[in-house]
Motif scaffolding. Structure first.
Motif, PDB file in Angstrom:
ATOM      1  N   CYS A 110      -2.280  -8.644  -2.591  1.00 37.92           N
ATOM      2  CA  CYS A 110      -3.266  -7.536  -2.727  1.00 37.92           C
ATOM      3  C   CYS A 110      -2.424  -6.258  -2.611  1.00 37.92           C
ATOM      4  CB  CYS A 110      -4.262  -7.366  -1.394  1.00 37.92           C
ATOM      5  SG  CYS A 110      -5.381  -6.150  -1.184  1.00 37.92           S
ATOM      6  N   ILE A 111      -2.907  -5.319  -3.553  1.00 38.44           N
ATOM      7  CA  ILE A 111      -2.536  -4.009  -3.713  1.00 38.44           C
ATOM      8  C   ILE A 111      -3.446  -3.024  -3.343  1.00 38.44           C
ATOM      9  CG2 ILE A 111      -1.103  -2.114  -4.986  1.00 38.44           C
ATOM     10  CD1 ILE A 111       0.214  -4.533  -6.495  1.00 38.44           C
ATOM     11  N   ILE A 112      -3.152  -1.968  -2.523  1.00 37.00           N
ATOM     12  CA  ILE A 112      -4.295  -0.708  -2.350  1.00 37.00           C
ATOM     13  C   ILE A 112      -3.397   0.496  -2.257  1.00 37.00           C
ATOM     14  CG2 ILE A 112      -5.878   0.250  -0.488  1.00 37.00           C
ATOM     15  CD1 ILE A 112      -6.421  -2.396   0.657  1.00 37.00           C
ATOM     16  N   ILE A 113      -3.647   1.101  -3.524  1.00 35.47           N
ATOM     17  CA  ILE A 113      -3.061   2.435  -3.737  1.00 35.47           C
ATOM     18  C   ILE A 113      -4.128   3.519  -2.970  1.00 35.47           C
ATOM     19  CG2 ILE A 113      -1.949   4.012  -5.409  1.00 35.47           C
ATOM     20  CD1 ILE A 113      -0.488   1.487  -5.070  1.00 35.47           C
ATOM     21  N   ASP A 114      -3.797   3.937  -1.847  1.00 30.30           N
ATOM     22  CA  ASP A 114      -4.731   4.883  -1.404  1.00 30.30           C
ATOM     23  C   ASP A 114      -4.308   6.497  -1.203  1.00 30.30           C
ATOM     24  OD1 ASP A 114      -2.824   4.134   0.520  1.00 30.30           O
ATOM     25  OD2 ASP A 114      -4.233   4.142   2.382  1.00 30.30           O
ATOM     26  N   VAL A 115      -4.079   6.882  -2.175  1.00 32.73           N
ATOM     27  CA  VAL A 115      -3.917   8.543  -2.276  1.00 32.73           C
ATOM     28  C   VAL A 115      -5.126   9.511  -2.224  1.00 32.73           C
ATOM     29  CG1 VAL A 115      -2.171   8.227  -3.893  1.00 32.73           C
ATOM     30  CG2 VAL A 115      -4.265   8.795  -4.873  1.00 32.73           C
ATOM     31  N   THR A 133       0.758  -1.104   0.114  1.00 36.87           N
ATOM     32  CA  THR A 133       0.140  -0.128   0.067  1.00 36.87           C
ATOM     33  C   THR A 133       0.911   1.030   0.003  1.00 36.87           C
ATOM     34  OG1 THR A 133      -1.762   1.244   1.211  1.00 36.87           O
ATOM     35  CG2 THR A 133      -0.124   0.255   2.596  1.00 36.87           C
ATOM     36  N   ASP A 134       0.271   2.267  -0.470  1.00 37.31           N
ATOM     37  CA  ASP A 134       1.097   3.524  -0.461  1.00 37.31           C
ATOM     38  C   ASP A 134       1.089   4.453   0.902  1.00 37.31           C
ATOM     39  OD1 ASP A 134       1.894   3.577  -3.317  1.00 37.31           O
ATOM     40  OD2 ASP A 134       0.886   5.288  -3.796  1.00 37.31           O
ATOM     41  N   TYR A 135      -0.212   4.253   1.321  1.00 35.89           N
ATOM     42  CA  TYR A 135       0.046   5.089   2.729  1.00 35.89           C
ATOM     43  C   TYR A 135      -0.817   4.291   3.855  1.00 35.89           C
ATOM     44  CZ  TYR A 135       1.214   9.213  -0.035  1.00 35.89           C
ATOM     45  OH  TYR A 135       1.902   9.864  -1.062  1.00 35.89           O
ATOM     46  N   ARG A 157      -4.469 -11.196  -5.724  1.00 36.20           N
ATOM     47  CA  ARG A 157      -3.866 -10.307  -6.580  1.00 36.20           C
ATOM     48  C   ARG A 157      -5.210  -9.260  -6.944  1.00 36.20           C
ATOM     49  NH1 ARG A 157      -0.122 -14.082 -10.345  1.00 36.20           N
ATOM     50  NH2 ARG A 157       1.541 -14.431  -8.906  1.00 36.20           N
ATOM     51  N   VAL A 158      -6.101  -9.013  -5.941  1.00 40.79           N
ATOM     52  CA  VAL A 158      -6.822  -7.776  -6.021  1.00 40.79           C
ATOM     53  C   VAL A 158      -6.222  -6.481  -5.936  1.00 40.79           C
ATOM     54  CG1 VAL A 158      -8.715  -7.030  -5.032  1.00 40.79           C
ATOM     55  CG2 VAL A 158      -8.827  -9.265  -5.588  1.00 40.79           C
ATOM     56  N   CYS A 159      -6.447  -5.573  -6.907  1.00 39.89           N
ATOM     57  CA  CYS A 159      -5.884  -4.330  -6.888  1.00 39.89           C
ATOM     58  C   CYS A 159      -6.658  -3.312  -6.699  1.00 39.89           C
ATOM     59  CB  CYS A 159      -4.823  -3.856  -8.001  1.00 39.89           C
ATOM     60  SG  CYS A 159      -3.745  -5.354  -8.015  1.00 39.89           S
ATOM     61  N   ILE A 160      -6.776  -2.418  -5.726  1.00 45.01           N
ATOM     62  CA  ILE A 160      -7.567  -0.994  -5.500  1.00 45.01           C
ATOM     63  C   ILE A 160      -6.813  -0.013  -5.934  1.00 45.01           C
ATOM     64  CG2 ILE A 160      -9.109   0.210  -3.809  1.00 45.01           C
ATOM     65  CD1 ILE A 160      -9.857  -2.907  -4.553  1.00 45.01           C
ATOM     66  N   VAL A 167      -9.109  -5.752 -10.726  1.00 44.57           N
ATOM     67  CA  VAL A 167      -8.610  -4.238 -10.492  1.00 44.57           C
ATOM     68  C   VAL A 167      -9.916  -3.461 -10.447  1.00 44.57           C
ATOM     69  CG1 VAL A 167      -7.488  -2.423 -11.680  1.00 44.57           C
ATOM     70  CG2 VAL A 167      -6.498  -4.564 -11.801  1.00 44.57           C
ATOM     71  N   VAL A 168      -9.850  -2.627  -9.352  1.00 42.17           N
ATOM     72  CA  VAL A 168     -10.896  -1.728  -9.059  1.00 42.17           C
ATOM     73  C   VAL A 168     -10.294  -0.310  -9.148  1.00 42.17           C
ATOM     74  CG1 VAL A 168     -12.464  -0.678  -7.271  1.00 42.17           C
ATOM     75  CG2 VAL A 168     -12.023  -3.233  -7.394  1.00 42.17           C
ATOM     76  N   ASN A 169     -10.658   0.621 -10.206  1.00 40.60           N
ATOM     77  CA  ASN A 169     -10.305   1.661 -10.839  1.00 40.60           C
ATOM     78  C   ASN A 169     -10.768   2.849  -9.800  1.00 40.60           C
ATOM     79  OD1 ASN A 169      -8.487   1.754 -13.239  1.00 40.60           O
ATOM     80  ND2 ASN A 169      -9.853   0.078 -13.453  1.00 40.60           N
TER      81      ASN A 169
END
Length: 204
Positions: free
Chosen positions: A86-91, A68-70, A105-108, A143-145
């Motif tokens: 799992c990846i969560i990019i939470d900007v 995750t980013d944050y 491999r679910v990506c948010i 992938v959830v955009n």
């Protein structure tokens, strides 16, 4: 208005900021600790996740590795499970409800970039929040955009790319993900019968 405030509000911002760098460094340190724990460290893993995320329920489990980013912009409800990678990019804020399961491999993704190349090359970026309701199962490699809301009581088929919001009580799949059908009372009856048969088979 700080770069962090702009980022969380979905406005254009520059990511090269001391406050954002500090938050990102903390997330990297915590996820590194989490990803290197042994299987026997279940409670230790949970304590790391509770420090990492903005909010969690008491019952959550994520299979390492996780990125995750944050983390501190992500809120998770009760009974959350995420499989490997799992990846969560939470900007921007990520809000996940109760009883949500992620396949591997679910990506948010909340981060996005300007379409115009000149502006994009200046490294200005922005984000849009993602919201996931209660009782949701998201299949592997989905992938959830940015900007997507997934309703409650939803199943997302594996390999989907979710670019538009999904309403409550449906099965959706595909690239881009589209509603396939509603989840009906007949589904509930069928699976309750299957569960009852299972329980009876387990009786001595």
């Amino acid at each position: 208005m700080s770069q962090k405030s702009r980022m969380l509000a979905g406005k254009l911002y520059l990511p090269f900021d001391s406050e954002l760098a500090s938050d990102n460094k903390k997330a990297r340190e915590l996820t590194r600790q989490f990803n290197t724990t042994e299987d026997k460290g279940g409670e230790f893993r949970k304590s790391i996740l509770k420090e990492l995320f903005k909010k969690t329920g008491n019952n959550l489990y994520i299979e390492p590795p996780f990125r995750t980013d944050y983390g501190c912009h992500t809120s998770i409800g009760e009974n959350f499970y995420a499989n490997y990678d799992c990846i969560i990019i939470d900007v921007c804020p990520v809000n996940i409800g109760n009883n949500v399961f992620f396949g591997p491999r679910v990506c948010i993704y909340t981060a996005t970039h300007p379409i115009d190349a000149t502006v994009r090359n200046s490294l200005i970026e922005y984000g849009k929040p993602v919201t996931i309701g209660n009782d949701v199962w998201i299949g592997g490699n989905t992938v959830v955009n940015p900007g997507v809301t997934i309703g409650s009581n939803v199943v997302i088929g594996s390999g989907s790319v979710v670019v538009k919001s999904i309403p409550d009580n449906v099965i959706a799949a595909g690239n881009p993900a589209k509603v396939i059908r509603e989840i009906s009372d007949s589904d509930k009856v069928y699976w309750e019968e299957m569960a009852q048969n299972y329980r009876e088979e387990q009786e001595p």
